[in-house]
Design a protein around this motif. Structure first.
Motif, PDB file in Angstrom:
ATOM      1  N   ILE A 183      -3.860  13.949   2.147  1.00  0.00           N
ATOM      2  CA  ILE A 183      -3.722  12.551   1.715  1.00  0.00           C
ATOM      3  C   ILE A 183      -3.043  12.452   0.347  1.00  0.00           C
ATOM      4  CG2 ILE A 183      -5.725  11.793   3.062  1.00  0.00           C
ATOM      5  CD1 ILE A 183      -7.088  11.407   0.188  1.00  0.00           C
ATOM      6  N   SER A 184      -2.812  13.571  -0.308  1.00  0.00           N
ATOM      7  CA  SER A 184      -2.016  13.537  -1.538  1.00  0.00           C
ATOM      8  C   SER A 184      -1.107  14.751  -1.568  1.00  0.00           C
ATOM      9  CB  SER A 184      -2.898  13.504  -2.786  1.00  0.00           C
ATOM     10  OG  SER A 184      -2.048  13.397  -3.914  1.00  0.00           O
ATOM     11  N   ASP A 242       5.077   3.606   2.720  1.00  0.00           N
ATOM     12  CA  ASP A 242       4.719   2.381   2.005  1.00  0.00           C
ATOM     13  C   ASP A 242       4.686   1.207   2.977  1.00  0.00           C
ATOM     14  OD1 ASP A 242       4.796   3.990  -0.193  1.00  0.00           O
ATOM     15  OD2 ASP A 242       6.764   3.320  -0.875  1.00  0.00           O
ATOM     16  N   HIS A 268      -4.721   7.423   6.403  1.00  0.00           N
ATOM     17  CA  HIS A 268      -5.253   8.733   6.000  1.00  0.00           C
ATOM     18  C   HIS A 268      -5.954   9.433   7.163  1.00  0.00           C
ATOM     19  CE1 HIS A 268      -5.242   7.473   1.483  1.00  0.00           C
ATOM     20  NE2 HIS A 268      -4.070   7.878   1.900  1.00  0.00           N
ATOM     21  N   TRP A 297       0.903  -1.164   0.000  1.00  0.00           N
ATOM     22  CA  TRP A 297       0.000   0.000   0.000  1.00  0.00           C
ATOM     23  C   TRP A 297       0.926   1.192   0.000  1.00  0.00           C
ATOM     24  CZ3 TRP A 297      -1.617  -0.026   5.751  1.00  0.00           C
ATOM     25  CH2 TRP A 297      -2.109  -1.251   6.173  1.00  0.00           C
ATOM     26  N   LYS A 345      -7.437   8.359  -6.000  1.00  0.00           N
ATOM     27  CA  LYS A 345      -7.780   8.920  -4.700  1.00  0.00           C
ATOM     28  C   LYS A 345      -8.928   9.928  -4.734  1.00  0.00           C
ATOM     29  CE  LYS A 345      -3.000   8.841  -3.136  1.00  0.00           C
ATOM     30  NZ  LYS A 345      -1.912   9.766  -2.863  1.00  0.00           N
ATOM     31  N   HIS A 370       1.401   5.416   0.184  1.00  0.00           N
ATOM     32  CA  HIS A 370       0.760   6.667   0.594  1.00  0.00           C
ATOM     33  C   HIS A 370       1.711   7.811   0.320  1.00  0.00           C
ATOM     34  CE1 HIS A 370      -0.572   3.341   3.185  1.00  0.00           C
ATOM     35  NE2 HIS A 370      -1.769   3.847   2.973  1.00  0.00           N
ATOM     36  N   VAL A 374       1.764  11.315   1.502  1.00  0.00           N
ATOM     37  CA  VAL A 374       1.038  12.186   2.432  1.00  0.00           C
ATOM     38  C   VAL A 374       1.925  13.325   2.922  1.00  0.00           C
ATOM     39  CG1 VAL A 374      -0.425  10.273   3.185  1.00  0.00           C
ATOM     40  CG2 VAL A 374       1.661  10.788   4.453  1.00  0.00           C
ATOM     41  N   SER A 409      -5.376   1.601   4.312  1.00  0.00           N
ATOM     42  CA  SER A 409      -4.964   2.953   3.913  1.00  0.00           C
ATOM     43  C   SER A 409      -5.791   4.011   4.621  1.00  0.00           C
ATOM     44  CB  SER A 409      -5.125   3.136   2.403  1.00  0.00           C
ATOM     45  OG  SER A 409      -4.023   2.571   1.761  1.00  0.00           O
TER      46      SER A 409
END
Ligand code: FAD
Length: 478
Positions: free
Chosen positions: A433-434, A390, A423, A345, A443, A347, A349, A419
């Motif tokens: 979150i991005s 990750d 988040h 997964w 997303k 991320h 962030v 995830s």
């Protein structure tokens, strides 16, 4: 002659572009229909390869009239799937690749959207100037894609994201009209700054066709070091010290966990352990200065004072360009080094810089509780509070109570549940979150959970004003 196999309005698009301006050859289209990690595979009835802003305007005007959806694509390096069509017509900017002007006295370069980042960096260097945006995909990522995702990369600490580097944009809007915003001005207070809407719009508000970008003086001095330290908290204090001591000369400050170094050593060629002893965390520091020796002197002062203060436990200062490259390679290989380890997964962030250690601690506890035995690799632009977080699947036989495929692609619902825990922690810490890859198709739905209803309503109203039939990248954003 129109093509019987295609609906007539789509086949008519072929007549709007010049020679070589379209393709329906499966072999020609294939590399543009798959994301580099194989995570998204798309379909399209037609690939368009326009060569000019006028051709793009004709295409988009026709699509707006006929209600044909379009997906713009640059270098196909996006990490959230927004560039891969799912039945839409694919509009590639690859032939929009002219450097229109380099103006050293204005510190400006004007280029078309399909020019790659590395080509911009090279053109700036030839004019004895510097374009600072830098990321591992720079050989393929294009200016149109970088603008549309508001890309970040490794030099944001000093120079900002793409949003800070754009002076002007030319774009074809969703009704086919051309927005002539290719200004080169540093000051222009004449109402709404419309180019800023197109930056980070992920292709939903129009097709970026050209841009005027800021250039900077070349830094003659550069020093690169890797340090070993005990904790992310120590790295935050080191960052504050580095900024103060270098007078703002820190260009990159990249945190890497030992797990990330270990995967690079195991899975990538030509990687050496950077320090003689093993440390739980590492930071790659890049300092640049106008005078040739200035950066090295600043770095030596920083390392000496940080060792004295026991902020760091060990350090290596690159003594040559080759050594600097070798240290950077460890950082750049972080994503690729995870590939052989199985499902992940990922991320992208950000949190306020001071909250990075708290985020890492809470996220790792949550991930371990959810998927016992999972392996966390955290790395990234800690100087911007941006962590690539990750979570890799457990090693077979060490997977605790949950099915080991819990992190696998086949169990995406569980991966999404995991995830969400990450988040939620990001949101509680006031983060995003991005941080730099955008929302794309990956997303967009998830972002609805974290954006305020007011913000979502404004975004929808802006989109409706630009593109009432929603033909531009319809599956991206809201
Ligand atoms: C190894 C690797 C490392 C990376 N590192 C970073 C990093 O450090 N920081 C970072 O920010 N990103 C990073 N990325 C992500 C990626 O490189 C960026 O998102 C980049 O901006 C995408 O550019 P592109 O030309 O490939 O765009 P594409 O992938 O083709 O498209 C991305 C999005 O922009 C839209 N788009 C593309 N061109 C246009 C246009 N002309 N007009 C309108 N919309 C358009 C697409 O529809 C899509 O939604 C990395 C990717 C890889 C593979």
């Amino acid at each position: 002659m129109l093509d019987d196999a295609l609906p007539a309005p789509i086949a008519a698009l072929k007549t709007l572009v010049g020679p070589g301006g379209w393709s329906d050859d499966p072999a020609r289209m294939a590399p543009k229909l798959e994301e580099w990690r194989g995570r998204w595979r798309g379909t399209t009835p037609l690939l368009l390869l326009p060569r000019s802003t006028e051709e793009i305007a004709r295409i988009v005007r026709h699509c707006a009239a006929e209600g044909i959806a379009l997906t713009p694509q640059g270098g196909n390096t996006g990490l959230v799937g927004g560039q891969i069509p799912d039945g839409e017509v694919l509009l590639s900017l690859e032939r929009m690749n002219a450097i229109r002007d380099v103006a050293p006295l204005d510190d400006v370069i004007v280029i078309e959207a399909g020019v790659t980042l590395i080509e911009v960096q090279d053109a700036a260097a030839k004019a004895d100037r510097f374009f600072p945006l830098s990321l591992a995909s720079e050989g393929s990522a294009t200016i149109g894609g970088l603008i549309s995702t508001n890309a970040g990369g490794t030099a944001v600490l000093r120079y900002g994201t793409m949003r800070d580097l754009v002076l002007g944009v030319e774009a074809v809007l969703p009704d086919g009209s051309v927005f002539q915003g290719l200004k080169r001005l540093r000051k222009d207070n004449t109402g709404y700054d419309l180019k800023q809407l197109l930056i980070g719009a992920e292709g939903t508000l129009g097709v970026v066709t050209a841009a005027a970008l800021k250039l900077f003086p070349v830094m003659r001095g550069r020093a690169v070091a890797m340090v070993g330290l005990k904790s992310p908290a120590a790295s935050i204090h080191l960052l504050a010290q580095a900024k103060a001591q270098s007078g703002g000369g820190v260009e990159a400050f990249e945190l890497i966990s030992r797990a990330g170094i270990a995967f690079a050593l195991k899975n990538m060629p030509d990687i050496r352990d950077p320090l003689e002893t093993v440390h739980p965390w590492y930071v790659l520091i890049d300092i640049a200065s106008a005078e040739p020796g200035g950066a090295a002197a600043a770095m030596e002062r920083l390392l000496a004072s940080a060792l004295d203060a026991e902020l760091i436990d060990d350090a290596v200062l690159a003594q040559s360009e080759a050594q600097a490259k070798a240290l950077w390679k460890i950082r750049e290989d972080q994503s690729a080094a995870q590939k052989p380890e199985g499902a992940t997964w990922k991320h992208d962030v950000s949190v306020p810089v001071s909250q990075v250690p708290i985020f890492l601690e809470r996220a790792t506890s949550a991930a371990q509780a959810f998927a016992p035995g999972c392996r966390v690799v955290a790395f990234g632009h800690v100087g911007d509070g941006n962590i690539h977080y990750d979570v890799l699947q457990p090693i077979e036989g060490q997977d605790g109570s949950r099915d080991r495929a819990a992190l696998g692609v086949a169990h995406s619902a569980l991966r999404d549940e995991g995830s969400r825990l990450i988040h939620d922690i990001v949101a509680e810490l006031g983060g995003s979150i991005s941080a730099e890859h955008g929302l794309g198709v990956m997303k967009s739905a998830e972002a609805l959970r974290y954006k305020s209803p007011e913000a979502v309503a404004i975004m929808r109203a802006i989109r409706a004003a630009f593109d009432p039939p929603k033909i531009m990248n319809p599956r991206v954003l809201f």
